[in-house]
Design a protein around this motif. Structure first.
Motif, PDB file in Angstrom:
ATOM      1  N   ALA A  45       0.841  -1.197   0.000  1.00  0.00           N
ATOM      2  CA  ALA A  45       0.000   0.000   0.000  1.00  0.00           C
ATOM      3  C   ALA A  45       0.876   1.247   0.000  1.00  0.00           C
ATOM      4  O   ALA A  45       2.105   1.184   0.084  1.00  0.00           O
ATOM      5  N   SER A  46       0.204   2.382  -0.085  1.00  0.00           N
ATOM      6  CA  SER A  46       0.893   3.674  -0.080  1.00  0.00           C
ATOM      7  C   SER A  46       0.195   4.600   0.903  1.00  0.00           C
ATOM      8  O   SER A  46      -0.930   4.338   1.351  1.00  0.00           O
ATOM      9  N   VAL A  47       0.870   5.683   1.201  1.00  0.00           N
ATOM     10  CA  VAL A  47       0.289   6.678   2.101  1.00  0.00           C
ATOM     11  C   VAL A  47      -0.996   7.209   1.483  1.00  0.00           C
ATOM     12  O   VAL A  47      -1.052   7.554   0.304  1.00  0.00           O
ATOM     13  N   GLY A  48      -2.050   7.268   2.296  1.00  0.00           N
ATOM     14  CA  GLY A  48      -3.350   7.751   1.829  1.00  0.00           C
ATOM     15  C   GLY A  48      -4.317   6.640   1.488  1.00  0.00           C
ATOM     16  O   GLY A  48      -5.526   6.893   1.356  1.00  0.00           O
ATOM     17  N   ASP A  49      -3.812   5.423   1.340  1.00  0.00           N
ATOM     18  CA  ASP A  49      -4.708   4.305   1.051  1.00  0.00           C
ATOM     19  C   ASP A  49      -5.575   3.993   2.277  1.00  0.00           C
ATOM     20  O   ASP A  49      -5.162   4.203   3.416  1.00  0.00           O
ATOM     21  N   LYS A  50      -6.776   3.468   1.987  1.00  0.00           N
ATOM     22  CA  LYS A  50      -7.714   3.143   3.069  1.00  0.00           C
ATOM     23  C   LYS A  50      -7.944   1.630   3.100  1.00  0.00           C
ATOM     24  O   LYS A  50      -8.161   0.997   2.067  1.00  0.00           O
ATOM     25  N   ILE A  51      -7.907   1.081   4.323  1.00  0.00           N
ATOM     26  CA  ILE A  51      -8.155  -0.348   4.520  1.00  0.00           C
ATOM     27  C   ILE A  51      -9.456  -0.497   5.294  1.00  0.00           C
ATOM     28  O   ILE A  51      -9.582   0.030   6.410  1.00  0.00           O
ATOM     29  N   SER A  52     -10.403  -1.187   4.705  1.00  0.00           N
ATOM     30  CA  SER A  52     -11.715  -1.380   5.340  1.00  0.00           C
ATOM     31  C   SER A  52     -11.864  -2.855   5.732  1.00  0.00           C
ATOM     32  O   SER A  52     -11.704  -3.757   4.895  1.00  0.00           O
ATOM     33  N   PHE A  53     -12.157  -3.076   7.052  1.00  0.00           N
ATOM     34  CA  PHE A  53     -12.344  -4.438   7.573  1.00  0.00           C
ATOM     35  C   PHE A  53     -13.840  -4.683   7.772  1.00  0.00           C
ATOM     36  O   PHE A  53     -14.506  -3.913   8.460  1.00  0.00           O
ATOM     37  N   GLU A  54     -14.325  -5.759   7.202  1.00  0.00           N
ATOM     38  CA  GLU A  54     -15.757  -6.081   7.307  1.00  0.00           C
ATOM     39  C   GLU A  54     -15.929  -7.554   7.688  1.00  0.00           C
ATOM     40  O   GLU A  54     -15.170  -8.400   7.229  1.00  0.00           O
ATOM     41  N   TRP A  55     -16.910  -7.805   8.522  1.00  0.00           N
ATOM     42  CA  TRP A  55     -17.232  -9.177   8.913  1.00  0.00           C
ATOM     43  C   TRP A  55     -18.707  -9.275   9.280  1.00  0.00           C
ATOM     44  O   TRP A  55     -19.414  -8.268   9.395  1.00  0.00           O
TER      45      TRP A  55
END
Length: 206
Positions: A45-55
């Motif tokens: 990834a790079s700076v500014g990327d968003k990681i979304s965790f879903e369950w």
């Protein structure tokens, strides 16, 4: 109606003012792997990327950052525990690091609910040094090496050219001094002459 000649400048203006972003969004289905094939692969990834965790809402999960890089919870940073609202945006301070996200519920991490994100380093901007003006020394007048000829000085003549007559220098004359003796001598002679003349005259008469 807008003139066609104005469409191009307006389009360029809109493009320059429209912010462009290259940030990505990672949507992870956050679950506990049942087989080694289900283990989460490493991501880049790079700076500014968003990681979304879903369950699934019924399943108990959470998300924490493990600075240890494994299931050791020392210094763990809490990210979230809401099934559809747990997100993390990669920050500037994360550049060049590896972020490890894990679930700390029961034994979920040890069974494979852990993922690593390698964050790219920010490209180092090549420093542009401001131009430095080289110091220019003030002009220094050259010291003259040749001494200008001095003004002619009349030499005192040592040899007198032939025919040269120097102007006469009057020697000081002392004022005449008549001595008393001179006056006395003249008086005696005059008296004697007078007596002789008188005597001669007397003889002639007789």
């Amino acid at each position: 109606m807008i003139s066609p000649t104005l469409l191009l400048p307006l389009t360029l203006l809109l493009l320059t003012q429209t912010p462009t972003t290259h940030a990505k969004k990672f949507n992870l289905e956050w679950f506990t792997p049942e087989t080694p094939a289900d283990v989460f692969p490493n991501e880049t990834a790079s700076v500014g990327d968003k990681i979304s965790f879903e369950w699934t809402q019924e399943l108990p999960h959470n998300v924490l950052i493990h600075p240890s890089g494994d299931c050791n919870v020392t210094g763990a940073i809490f990210v979230g525990d809401v099934f559809d609202e747990t997100e993390y945006v990669i920050k500037e301070t994360d550049a060049g690091k590896t972020l490890t996200f894990a679930c700390d519920v029961e034994e979920h991490c040890s069974t494979g609910q852990i993922v690593h994100f390698m964050v790219a380093a920010n490209p180092a901007a090549s420093p542009t040094s401001s131009p430095v003006a080289s110091p220019t020394s003030s002009p220094v007048a050259d010291t003259p090496t040749d001494v200008p000829p001095s003004s002619p000085v009349a030499d005192t003549p040592t040899d007198v050219p032939p025919g040269y007559v120097s102007s006469p220098v009057a020697s000081p004359t002392s004022s005449p001094v008549t001595s008393a003796a001179m006056f006395r001598g003249d008086g005696v002679r005059r008296v004697a002459v007078a007596i002789m003349v008188a005597a001669v005259s007397l003889c002639i008469i007789v």
